[in-house]
Scaffold this active site. Structure first.
Site, PDB file in Angstrom:
ATOM      1  N   HIS A 117       0.849  -1.192   0.000  1.00  0.00           N
ATOM      2  CA  HIS A 117       0.000   0.000   0.000  1.00  0.00           C
ATOM      3  C   HIS A 117       0.885   1.243   0.000  1.00  0.00           C
ATOM      4  O   HIS A 117       1.691   1.436   0.895  1.00  0.00           O
ATOM      5  CB  HIS A 117      -0.921   0.025   1.225  1.00  0.00           C
ATOM      6  CG  HIS A 117      -2.134  -0.834   1.058  1.00  0.00           C
ATOM      7  ND1 HIS A 117      -3.342  -0.550   1.650  1.00  0.00           N
ATOM      8  CD2 HIS A 117      -2.328  -1.964   0.345  1.00  0.00           C
ATOM      9  CE1 HIS A 117      -4.228  -1.480   1.310  1.00  0.00           C
ATOM     10  NE2 HIS A 117      -3.630  -2.343   0.524  1.00  0.00           N
TER      11      HIS A 117
ATOM     12  N   TYR B 198       3.978   6.423   9.856  1.00  0.00           N
ATOM     13  CA  TYR B 198       3.130   5.283   9.486  1.00  0.00           C
ATOM     14  C   TYR B 198       3.945   4.185   8.787  1.00  0.00           C
ATOM     15  O   TYR B 198       3.759   3.000   9.073  1.00  0.00           O
ATOM     16  CB  TYR B 198       1.966   5.739   8.596  1.00  0.00           C
ATOM     17  CG  TYR B 198       0.836   4.737   8.541  1.00  0.00           C
ATOM     18  CD1 TYR B 198      -0.188   4.760   9.474  1.00  0.00           C
ATOM     19  CD2 TYR B 198       0.797   3.747   7.562  1.00  0.00           C
ATOM     20  CE1 TYR B 198      -1.216   3.828   9.454  1.00  0.00           C
ATOM     21  CE2 TYR B 198      -0.223   2.807   7.521  1.00  0.00           C
ATOM     22  CZ  TYR B 198      -1.227   2.860   8.460  1.00  0.00           C
ATOM     23  OH  TYR B 198      -2.248   1.929   8.429  1.00  0.00           O
TER      24      TYR B 198
HETATM   25  C1  DHB Z   1      -5.627  -3.078  10.952  1.00  0.00           C
HETATM   26  C2  DHB Z   1      -5.497  -2.855  12.283  1.00  0.00           C
HETATM   27  C3  DHB Z   1      -5.022  -1.647  12.736  1.00  0.00           C
HETATM   28  O1  DHB Z   1      -4.859  -1.419  14.046  1.00  0.00           O
HETATM   29  C4  DHB Z   1      -4.712  -0.640  11.838  1.00  0.00           C
HETATM   30  O2  DHB Z   1      -4.274   0.542  12.323  1.00  0.00           O
HETATM   31  C5  DHB Z   1      -4.854  -0.870  10.498  1.00  0.00           C
HETATM   32  C6  DHB Z   1      -5.314  -2.094  10.052  1.00  0.00           C
HETATM   33  C7  DHB Z   1      -6.149  -4.388  10.493  1.00  0.00           C
HETATM   34  O3  DHB Z   1      -6.425  -5.249  11.340  1.00  0.00           O
HETATM   35  O4  DHB Z   1      -6.290  -4.586   9.287  1.00  0.00           O
END
Ligand code: DHB
Ligand code: FAD
Length: 390
Positions: A72, A385
């Site tokens: 992504h 991120y």
């Molecule tokens: C997922 C879980 C998360 O805590 C997040 O920030 C993004 C995705 C997930 O389980 O897909």
């Protein structure tokens, strides 16, 4: 039985560390309380940072991750009116995250463990740590009614938040930093195509929502709920209705509904135990810290701890570097605190807290508007991120 390193817990942290030590020819045994089936039945994280992918690559365990993981390049913050796209790749010089379930990562580590002869004892009961302050600690447990003792040079606590390792450190030898949040995340997994090709984190007046996925055909969604609510309060149709409202009309138009494969509520917590070493005991992953899930850092922090722990143990056993173990906690904590900060601030920005008044809400609106219009603000979010360097 005698070994160099005894690892407690065969979640992602314990299994990753076991493989890394094996690759360095450092002897180790992993002790796990649950059965392999139980460990694989837990649905948890879904987003891998480059550091985590890099570890799997170095171990030669990334074939399925490469084939099935979804890279992504961006994700979205929704503020009720618009989608603010954070173009991670553009903002960080090409870095991305990979959507690949913790269950799948654990499955790969388990399968390779069997092939490569990693020594993992499942269904161990009553695991206890002894003499962690000296240089000859040992671990005891029972299995199938028989008592076992493992003598070692180091114990690595990879046994999650509720495991015995952190509790083996005497009170006063460390400090706990903690913040609890007044809500949990209710998650649903369903075999339906995702509503959007990238993740959406939404702050709606009715509360938080997240649209995520595991593959092109499996979706994962979350909403926040008060801690007093139970899964039984949320039949599938109610949850789909609520997701459609909170994610907004554009996303809602593309939501495909389906029966829940899994539905559960996880409380949100920020927690750090420092230092992450006491004598011959090192803590890794959830055993030492918890982040709220906004930001997808939990599993990735476990992986970076393991990177530092493997480095420290290789320093001790291979290079006879006496200072390597002593440096572990500070190195790991420097990264842990930055992820704690990011997870806390994204949680603050994207949730409606019951104690918030009009001022706090105005701050959220102003911050989201700033992010929407500032490349500098977006860059800061993007670099956190995708994961800070180790
Ligand atoms: C997922 C879980 C998360 O805590 C997040 O920030 C993004 C995705 C997930 O389980 O897909
Ligand atoms: P764990 O995965 O907890 O592994 C610890 C292991 O130790 C377990 O297998 C446990 O059975 C074992 N153990 C415990 N006690 C003993 C004992 N006495 N003896 C031997 N073994 C023992 N993170 C995200 O980024 N996104 C998410 O959506 C997300 N959702 C989550 C949902 C839940 C319900 C939970 C609990 C966590 C979630 N996390 C999420 C966090 C992420 O899953 C963790 O950060 C990650 O699992 C940490 O890995 P770990 O190996 O340190 O701990």
């Amino acid at each position: 039985m005698r070994t160099q390193v005894c690892i407690i817990g065969a979640g992602p942290a314990g299994l990753l560390l076991g493989h890394m030590l094996r690759a360095e020819r450092i002897e180790c045994v992993v002790i796990e309380r649950r059965t392999p089936e139980y460990v694989l039945g837990r649905i948890r994280a879904g987003v891998l940072e480059q550091v985590t992918v890099g570890l799997m690559e170095r171990l030669g365990l990334d074939a399925r991750l490469k084939a099935e993981g979804l890279p992504h390049a961006g994700f979205n913050l929704a503020d009720g009116e618009r989608l603010i796209r954070i173009d991670m790749a553009d903002l960080t010089g090409g870095k991305q995250v990979v959507v690949y379930g913790q269950t799948e990562l654990t499955r790969d580590l388990m399968a390779a463990g069997e092939e490569r002869g990693l020594d993992v004892v499942y269904a161990a009961q009553g695991t206890a740590l002894h003499e962690v302050e000296g240089d000859a600690p040992y671990v005891t447990f029972t299995k199938d009614g028989a008592q076992h003792r493992i003598d070692c040079r180091f114990i690595i606590g990879c046994d999650g938040f509720h495991g015995p390792s952190r509790r083996a450190i005497p009170p006063g030898a460390g400090t706990e930093y903690q913040r609890d949040y007044p809500f949990g995340w209710l998650g649903i997994m369903a075999d339906v195509p995702p509503c959007n090709h990238e993740l959406i984190y939404a702050n709606h007046e009715r509360g938080f929502a997240l649209a995520s996925m595991r593959s092109e055909t499996r979706s994962r969604y979350y909403i926040d709920v008060p801690l007093t609510e139970r899964v039984e309060d949320w039949p599938d149709e109610c949850l789909w209705d609520e997701l459609a409202i909170r994610l907004g009309p554009d996303a809602a138009a593309h939501i495909t509904r389906g029966p829940a494969l899994e539905k559960s509520i996880a409380p949100l917590r920020s927690y750090v135990f420092a230092p992450m070493r006491h004598g011959s005991l090192l803590l890794c992953g959830d055993a030492a810290h918890i982040v709220p899930p906004t930001g997808a850092k939990g599993l990735n922090l476990a992986a970076s701890d393991v990177h530092y722990a493997a480095e420290a143990l290789a320093g001790y056993f291979k290079r006879h570097d006496a200072g390597a173990i002593g440096a572990y906690s500070d190195k790991a904590l420097a990264r842990v605190w930055k992820s704690e900060r990011f997870s806390w601030s994204l949680t603050r920005l994207m949730h409606r807290f019951p104690e918030d008044g009009p001022f706090e809400r105005a701050m959220q609106v102003a911050e989201l508007d700033y992010i929407a219009t500032s490349r500098a603000a977006q860059t800061s979010i993007a670099e956190n991120y995708v994961g800070l360097p180790v």
